[in-house]
Write a protein that holds these residues in place. Structure first.
Motif, PDB file in Angstrom:
ATOM      1  N   VAL A 142      38.361  43.867  35.423  1.00  0.00           N
ATOM      2  CA  VAL A 142      39.136  43.335  36.552  1.00  0.00           C
ATOM      3  C   VAL A 142      39.662  44.495  37.402  1.00  0.00           C
ATOM      4  O   VAL A 142      39.622  44.448  38.637  1.00  0.00           O
ATOM      5  CB  VAL A 142      40.299  42.461  36.055  1.00  0.00           C
ATOM      6  CG1 VAL A 142      41.136  41.969  37.236  1.00  0.00           C
ATOM      7  CG2 VAL A 142      39.774  41.274  35.258  1.00  0.00           C
ATOM      8  N   GLU A 143      40.127  45.541  36.748  1.00  0.00           N
ATOM      9  CA  GLU A 143      40.588  46.730  37.476  1.00  0.00           C
ATOM     10  C   GLU A 143      39.453  47.332  38.303  1.00  0.00           C
ATOM     11  O   GLU A 143      39.652  47.756  39.450  1.00  0.00           O
ATOM     12  CB  GLU A 143      41.119  47.766  36.486  1.00  0.00           C
ATOM     13  CG  GLU A 143      41.636  49.035  37.137  1.00  0.00           C
ATOM     14  CD  GLU A 143      42.076  50.077  36.117  1.00  0.00           C
ATOM     15  OE1 GLU A 143      42.227  51.252  36.508  1.00  0.00           O
ATOM     16  OE2 GLU A 143      42.252  49.720  34.928  1.00  0.00           O
ATOM     17  N   GLU A 144      38.253  47.348  37.731  1.00  0.00           N
ATOM     18  CA  GLU A 144      37.079  47.853  38.451  1.00  0.00           C
ATOM     19  C   GLU A 144      36.813  47.020  39.702  1.00  0.00           C
ATOM     20  O   GLU A 144      36.544  47.564  40.782  1.00  0.00           O
ATOM     21  CB  GLU A 144      35.875  47.807  37.510  1.00  0.00           C
ATOM     22  CG  GLU A 144      34.548  48.166  38.129  1.00  0.00           C
ATOM     23  CD  GLU A 144      33.403  48.002  37.139  1.00  0.00           C
ATOM     24  OE1 GLU A 144      32.494  47.189  37.413  1.00  0.00           O
ATOM     25  OE2 GLU A 144      33.419  48.665  36.087  1.00  0.00           O
ATOM     26  N   VAL A 145      36.908  45.692  39.563  1.00  0.00           N
ATOM     27  CA  VAL A 145      36.700  44.805  40.712  1.00  0.00           C
ATOM     28  C   VAL A 145      37.773  45.050  41.770  1.00  0.00           C
ATOM     29  O   VAL A 145      37.480  45.111  42.975  1.00  0.00           O
ATOM     30  CB  VAL A 145      36.699  43.331  40.258  1.00  0.00           C
ATOM     31  CG1 VAL A 145      36.656  42.400  41.467  1.00  0.00           C
ATOM     32  CG2 VAL A 145      35.511  43.051  39.347  1.00  0.00           C
ATOM     33  N   PHE A 146      39.020  45.202  41.340  1.00  0.00           N
ATOM     34  CA  PHE A 146      40.108  45.489  42.283  1.00  0.00           C
ATOM     35  C   PHE A 146      39.843  46.794  43.038  1.00  0.00           C
ATOM     36  O   PHE A 146      40.098  46.894  44.242  1.00  0.00           O
ATOM     37  CB  PHE A 146      41.438  45.581  41.535  1.00  0.00           C
ATOM     38  CG  PHE A 146      42.092  44.250  41.265  1.00  0.00           C
ATOM     39  CD1 PHE A 146      41.359  43.079  41.289  1.00  0.00           C
ATOM     40  CD2 PHE A 146      43.445  44.164  40.981  1.00  0.00           C
ATOM     41  CE1 PHE A 146      41.951  41.845  41.038  1.00  0.00           C
ATOM     42  CE2 PHE A 146      44.058  42.943  40.732  1.00  0.00           C
ATOM     43  CZ  PHE A 146      43.309  41.784  40.761  1.00  0.00           C
ATOM     44  N   ASP A 147      39.342  47.797  42.309  1.00  0.00           N
ATOM     45  CA  ASP A 147      39.034  49.082  42.949  1.00  0.00           C
ATOM     46  C   ASP A 147      38.013  48.901  44.072  1.00  0.00           C
ATOM     47  O   ASP A 147      38.141  49.497  45.153  1.00  0.00           O
ATOM     48  CB  ASP A 147      38.489  50.070  41.920  1.00  0.00           C
ATOM     49  CG  ASP A 147      39.550  50.541  40.937  1.00  0.00           C
ATOM     50  OD1 ASP A 147      40.748  50.383  41.232  1.00  0.00           O
ATOM     51  OD2 ASP A 147      39.176  51.051  39.859  1.00  0.00           O
ATOM     52  N   TYR A 148      36.990  48.096  43.805  1.00  0.00           N
ATOM     53  CA  TYR A 148      35.947  47.880  44.808  1.00  0.00           C
ATOM     54  C   TYR A 148      36.445  47.004  45.959  1.00  0.00           C
ATOM     55  O   TYR A 148      36.067  47.210  47.119  1.00  0.00           O
ATOM     56  CB  TYR A 148      34.726  47.228  44.160  1.00  0.00           C
ATOM     57  CG  TYR A 148      33.989  48.107  43.179  1.00  0.00           C
ATOM     58  CD1 TYR A 148      33.852  49.472  43.401  1.00  0.00           C
ATOM     59  CD2 TYR A 148      33.414  47.571  42.017  1.00  0.00           C
ATOM     60  CE1 TYR A 148      33.177  50.283  42.507  1.00  0.00           C
ATOM     61  CE2 TYR A 148      32.737  48.377  41.118  1.00  0.00           C
ATOM     62  CZ  TYR A 148      32.616  49.729  41.364  1.00  0.00           C
ATOM     63  OH  TYR A 148      31.943  50.530  40.477  1.00  0.00           O
ATOM     64  N   CYS A 149      37.292  46.023  45.640  1.00  0.00           N
ATOM     65  CA  CYS A 149      37.782  45.114  46.679  1.00  0.00           C
ATOM     66  C   CYS A 149      38.600  45.859  47.731  1.00  0.00           C
ATOM     67  O   CYS A 149      38.506  45.559  48.929  1.00  0.00           O
ATOM     68  CB  CYS A 149      38.636  44.008  46.057  1.00  0.00           C
ATOM     69  SG  CYS A 149      37.703  42.692  45.240  1.00  0.00           S
ATOM     70  N   GLN A 150      39.392  46.823  47.297  1.00  0.00           N
ATOM     71  CA  GLN A 150      40.285  47.495  48.245  1.00  0.00           C
ATOM     72  C   GLN A 150      39.543  48.419  49.204  1.00  0.00           C
ATOM     73  O   GLN A 150      40.107  48.853  50.209  1.00  0.00           O
ATOM     74  CB  GLN A 150      41.377  48.260  47.500  1.00  0.00           C
ATOM     75  CG  GLN A 150      40.892  49.368  46.599  1.00  0.00           C
ATOM     76  CD  GLN A 150      42.023  49.954  45.776  1.00  0.00           C
ATOM     77  OE1 GLN A 150      42.942  50.544  46.334  1.00  0.00           O
ATOM     78  NE2 GLN A 150      41.981  49.787  44.470  1.00  0.00           N
ATOM     79  N   ILE A 151      38.271  48.704  48.920  1.00  0.00           N
ATOM     80  CA  ILE A 151      37.469  49.497  49.867  1.00  0.00           C
ATOM     81  C   ILE A 151      36.358  48.628  50.458  1.00  0.00           C
ATOM     82  O   ILE A 151      35.343  49.131  50.918  1.00  0.00           O
ATOM     83  CB  ILE A 151      36.888  50.760  49.193  1.00  0.00           C
ATOM     84  CG1 ILE A 151      36.076  50.410  47.941  1.00  0.00           C
ATOM     85  CG2 ILE A 151      37.982  51.751  48.870  1.00  0.00           C
ATOM     86  CD1 ILE A 151      35.388  51.620  47.307  1.00  0.00           C
ATOM     87  N   TRP A 152      36.552  47.319  50.401  1.00  0.00           N
ATOM     88  CA  TRP A 152      35.683  46.342  51.050  1.00  0.00           C
ATOM     89  C   TRP A 152      34.254  46.344  50.509  1.00  0.00           C
ATOM     90  O   TRP A 152      33.301  46.051  51.238  1.00  0.00           O
ATOM     91  CB  TRP A 152      35.658  46.567  52.569  1.00  0.00           C
ATOM     92  CG  TRP A 152      37.019  46.537  53.190  1.00  0.00           C
ATOM     93  CD1 TRP A 152      37.825  47.601  53.454  1.00  0.00           C
ATOM     94  CD2 TRP A 152      37.748  45.374  53.600  1.00  0.00           C
ATOM     95  NE1 TRP A 152      39.011  47.187  54.007  1.00  0.00           N
ATOM     96  CE2 TRP A 152      38.994  45.820  54.114  1.00  0.00           C
ATOM     97  CE3 TRP A 152      37.474  44.002  53.593  1.00  0.00           C
ATOM     98  CZ2 TRP A 152      39.952  44.952  54.604  1.00  0.00           C
ATOM     99  CZ3 TRP A 152      38.431  43.134  54.086  1.00  0.00           C
ATOM    100  CH2 TRP A 152      39.654  43.607  54.585  1.00  0.00           C
ATOM    101  N   LEU A 153      34.092  46.680  49.248  1.00  0.00           N
ATOM    102  CA  LEU A 153      32.758  46.674  48.652  1.00  0.00           C
ATOM    103  C   LEU A 153      32.557  45.505  47.686  1.00  0.00           C
ATOM    104  O   LEU A 153      31.466  45.334  47.150  1.00  0.00           O
ATOM    105  CB  LEU A 153      32.505  47.991  47.902  1.00  0.00           C
ATOM    106  CG  LEU A 153      32.372  49.247  48.762  1.00  0.00           C
ATOM    107  CD1 LEU A 153      32.143  50.468  47.885  1.00  0.00           C
ATOM    108  CD2 LEU A 153      31.236  49.100  49.768  1.00  0.00           C
ATOM    109  N   ALA A 154      33.607  44.729  47.459  1.00  0.00           N
ATOM    110  CA  ALA A 154      33.504  43.613  46.524  1.00  0.00           C
ATOM    111  C   ALA A 154      34.355  42.452  47.016  1.00  0.00           C
ATOM    112  O   ALA A 154      35.233  42.620  47.870  1.00  0.00           O
ATOM    113  CB  ALA A 154      33.946  44.037  45.124  1.00  0.00           C
ATOM    114  N   SER A 155      34.080  41.287  46.473  1.00  0.00           N
ATOM    115  CA  SER A 155      34.858  40.099  46.818  1.00  0.00           C
ATOM    116  C   SER A 155      34.970  39.202  45.592  1.00  0.00           C
ATOM    117  O   SER A 155      34.119  39.239  44.698  1.00  0.00           O
ATOM    118  CB  SER A 155      34.199  39.331  47.971  1.00  0.00           C
ATOM    119  OG  SER A 155      32.897  38.902  47.599  1.00  0.00           O
TER     120      SER A 155
END
Length: 288
Positions: free
Chosen positions: A203-216
């Motif tokens: 989940v932390e990994e997903v949050f990391d990607y979301c904040q740089i607009w690479l994940a949703s």
């Protein structure tokens, strides 16, 4: 309902290492009574010098080397990371110089490789060079034979992946449903499922990607995260990730709630719908 499976810890096989130690000591004793100096048999002395400490280590080290449970596999030569059953396609038995090894075939090798601690990746490189695959399990020195270990792994994998569902409150969600998405590697990116998002580190990994607009995260994904980790758990994860305000829990909670609404999920009412960012109004979807 999923079956409950016991945790199995496999350690070094003491009889094997005991036989190895005994054979080395007898050989050293023979060399000593025969007055054969190291200069006359350097290779034999070298083998004994290497094998005796290894045998002693195998006899005395009682820490688990392979752990198999409902969540997945942990193996000492993979850095003891948790490899979930949903990350594994199947198992194969491969041979090298007359020895058999069990190889786990990942669904996404690159992603699993990146999770292995750097210090342990050299083991994967060597295994791959030998044709065993990066995620090989050297089962020969462990408790139980290779046939038994392969049967255990295959059984657990089958039970935990075949028709598996995850129930959270009123929600019954198929594990095959993608709850979050990361754009790399192309062309399909990486999909995260229920079995992935139970792990706070992922989940932390997903949050990391979301904040740089690479994940949703989908609306179903946010619902799953709230139900599984609760807002307090997501705030704790955010403190490590830094997607929202790490110092102010109230602001972090507001940020998480805003992302839920934008995705189409209202965590306050546990409803799906549409959200108007300009007016701040959430319109629940009509039930069919």
């Amino acid at each position: 309902m999923s079956k409950s499976l016991p945790r199995l810890d496999l350690r070094y096989n003491r009889p094997i290492f005991g036989i190895l130690l005994g054979a080395c000591l007898l050989l050293v004793l023979y060399l000593a009574v025969s007055w054969i100096s190291p200069w006359r048999a350097p290779f034999i002395y070298f083998l004994c010098a290497v094998a005796i400490p290894l045998a002693l280590w195998g006899l005395l080290d009682r820490r688990p080397k392979l752990r198999v449970d409902e969540m997945g596999i942990r193996y000492s030569r993979w850095g003891w990371i948790l490899v979930q059953w949903s990350e594994i396609s199947h198992f194969e038995v491969r041979r090298f110089w007359g020895t058999e090894h069990i190889t786990a075939i990942p669904i996404n090798t690159t992603r699993l490789h990146d999770r292995v601690p750097t210090a342990w990746r050299i083991n994967g490189y060597l295994s791959r060079l030998l044709g065993l695959g990066e995620f090989a399990i050297q089962a020969g020195g462990l408790d139980g034979g290779i046939v038994e270990i392969q049967a255990i792994l295959s059984h657990y994998h089958e039970v935990r992946t075949e028709g598996s569902t995850l129930k959270t409150g009123r929600m019954l969600m198929q594990q095959s449903e993608s709850l979050a998405w990361y754009r790399w590697p192309e062309p399909d990116g990486t999909h995260y499922f229920a079995s992935d998002l139970t792990d706070p580190k992922i989940v932390e990994e997903v949050f990391d990607y979301c904040q740089i607009w690479l994940a949703s995260v989908t609306k179903e994904g946010w619902r799953f995260l709230i139900k599984t980790h609760a807002l307090s758990g997501l705030i704790a994860i955010n403190k490590r990730s830094g997607w929202f305000d790490e110092e102010d829990d109230v602001k972090a909670m507001a940020g998480i709630r805003e992302e839920c609404l934008i995705a189409g999920y209202d965590p306050d009412t546990d409803q799906f719908g549409t959200y108007d960012e300009e007016t701040g109004v959430f319109n629940p979807a009509r039930e069919a």
